[in-house]
Structures are given as C-alpha cells and as structure tokens.
Design an enzyme around this catalytic site. Structure first.
Site: not given
Length: 293
Positions: A185-187
């Site tokens: 989700a972050y990357l």
C-alpha cells in the site's frame, strides 16, 4: 520521542546507503531568502527540520499539517529564533481542505515560490492482514498520492502565470528499488505520485516551473519507529534528511538518490525473477502466521 535500541552511528555506512547531500548555508540563503516556501507535514520529523532550516536561511515558511497544536509550536519556535513562519492546519486527505488552504495562502501571501511536498503516511502490513482493511489502501493513496497531486494542481496555475516555481517531492528510495512484501500500500501510493509528478514536469518546465524528487533513504522518525527492524538499521536523523531536502530546494536537481539505489534498481531489473524469489523467501522466513482461535 523516537527511541532506538542502537544509535545512528556508522557515519560511512549511513552515507553510503542513505546519502548525505548538503547545501551550504550561504547557498541556501541566496536561493530562498525572501521567498515563500510551503512545507507539508511540517509538524514533526523531516518536515519540521526542513522548515526550521529554511526559515533560518531567510524564507517565509508556510507550515502545513493536520496537527494544529503542534504546528503552532513549530511556528512559535521559528519566530522565537528570528524566522518568519505561518501555520496553516489542513487535512491533505480532504480535497475541500486543500482548496481552502491554497485560497487562504494566496490571499495572505500572493504566491508560493516553492512547495516541499513532504507529508506522507507509512504502513507495513501483509496482504493476509489486509483482507478486511481496504481503507489502508485508500488512506495511503489519499495522503501520499491524491492529496499531494491536488495540492500541486491548486498551486500550478499561479506558478505558471508567474513563470516561476519549484516543487520538491520528498519520496522514498523504495520506489526505485525492488518491491518488498508488506509494503504494497505504501510503495504503490508513493510510486503513483512520483510518476505523476515526473509526467507533469515535462508539461510545465517551459513555464519555468521545475521539480525535484528526493528518493529518501531510511530516516529515524516517528513514522519509522513502529517497525522494529528499521530501528536497528543505520539511517539519517531528521536534520540530515532536511539537508537533502534543502539541497533540492536550492540546487533544483532532477533528483537526489542514495548511492545504493541505482545499483539495486539495475540489479532488480536485470534479475527481476530471482530478486522476487529471494524476497519471497525472506518473507516466508519472517512471516508469523496468526494462531487460529
């Protein structure tokens, strides 16, 4: 307060893995003296350290973050040190809040010379733990991609009309290295804004609006502290990270990239399948299945 089991230390290793770009005080003062600089995510960490250094160099700093009380603390500290700072509490996950922010800033200051897009939301969670947490993807995209993109869209017309402006994206080295389990989700959200801004930069450069991306290595902040592994690795302090951001503000490079990223990127592309398999094995060895009730 961020606590670590091991001190930052290892200066050479930190420099090799995370970079140590720095701009001289007089060069920064020449670049930002009398300029209006907006810094998002400036209540803590990299954003706070960046705002304070820019203010010491003579910039009028516009502090943007959700935490109104802490934002006021940072603004008061800057003013007590002789700098110029104005706090603008805003939720970058809310488009209406962004529109209100920019309208207020342009009414108060007329323009923004530099935008430092630093606000971000980190999350480290496996897909198995995310089946009922789609909101994790929605939140990280709102803060790391959609909000920053909306802010740029609101500021660009003024910058292009004035034929002057610079945008610094504080990204992560993770978007340039092979993707890792648990960071999906972050990357993905950070990668989306990275590519979006690089596309936009091709359209606005002729209007003398430039962009720089800082592919930041590990920085020991409140955001990284919940991940035990990261606390054990050599990383930058917020002040050292702010040096890199200020170098991007003053020198306007296309990007600032830690030394390890380019070879890691190249190896990951040439050996994509074995790299993915290696990281897959790492995930399996470190995965701790939840016990069934």
């Amino acid at each position: 307060m961020v606590t670590r089991k091991r001190p930052l230390g290892w200066p050479l290793l930190v420099a090799l893995t995370n970079g140590r770009s720095r701009v001289a005080d007089d060069r920064l003062a020449a670049a930002v003296g009398g300029k209006v600089v907006m810094v998002t995510g400036s209540s803590y960490g990299i954003g706070e350290a960046t705002a304070k250094r820019l203010a010491r160099a003579g910039a009028t700093v516009l502090l943007v973050a959700r935490t109104a009380e802490q934002l006021k603390v940072v603004a008061d500290e800057i003013r007590a040190d002789g700098g110029k700072a104005f706090d603008y509490p805003a939720n970058l996950a809310d488009t209406a809040s962004i529109e209100q922010l920019v309208a207020g800033v342009l009414a108060d200051h007329g323009h923004v010379d530099v935008l430092v897009s630093n606000a971000g939301k980190s999350i480290r969670r496996s897909v198995a733990d995310s089946y009922q947490r789609f909101h994790d993807i929605e939140r990280t995209n709102s803060v790391n991609y959609l909000g920053p993109a909306k802010l740029v869209l609101e500021l660009l017309p003024s910058m292009r009309e004035r034929r002057s402006g610079h945008i610094v994206n504080v990204s992560t080295a993770g978007v340039r290295t092979p993707p890792m389990a648990r960071w999906s989700a972050y990357l993905a959200s950070k990668s989306a804004f990275d590519v979006w801004l690089r596309c936009v930069s091709q359209e606005v450069r002729n209007d003398r609006v430039t962009t720089s991306t800082v592919y930041m290595g590990l920085v020991h902040t409140r955001m990284s502290s919940p991940t035990p592994l990261l606390n054990q690795l050599p990383g930058l302090s917020p002040e050292q990270a702010a040096d890199q951001v200020c170098a991007a503000v003053a020198n306007k490079p296309h990007n600032i990239t830690p030394p390890f990223v380019r070879p890691a990127d190249a190896i990951g592309n040439m050996l994509r399948v074995p790299t993915d398999r290696l990281l897959e094995q790492y995930f399996r060895r470190t995965d701790k299945p939840k016990r069934k009730p």
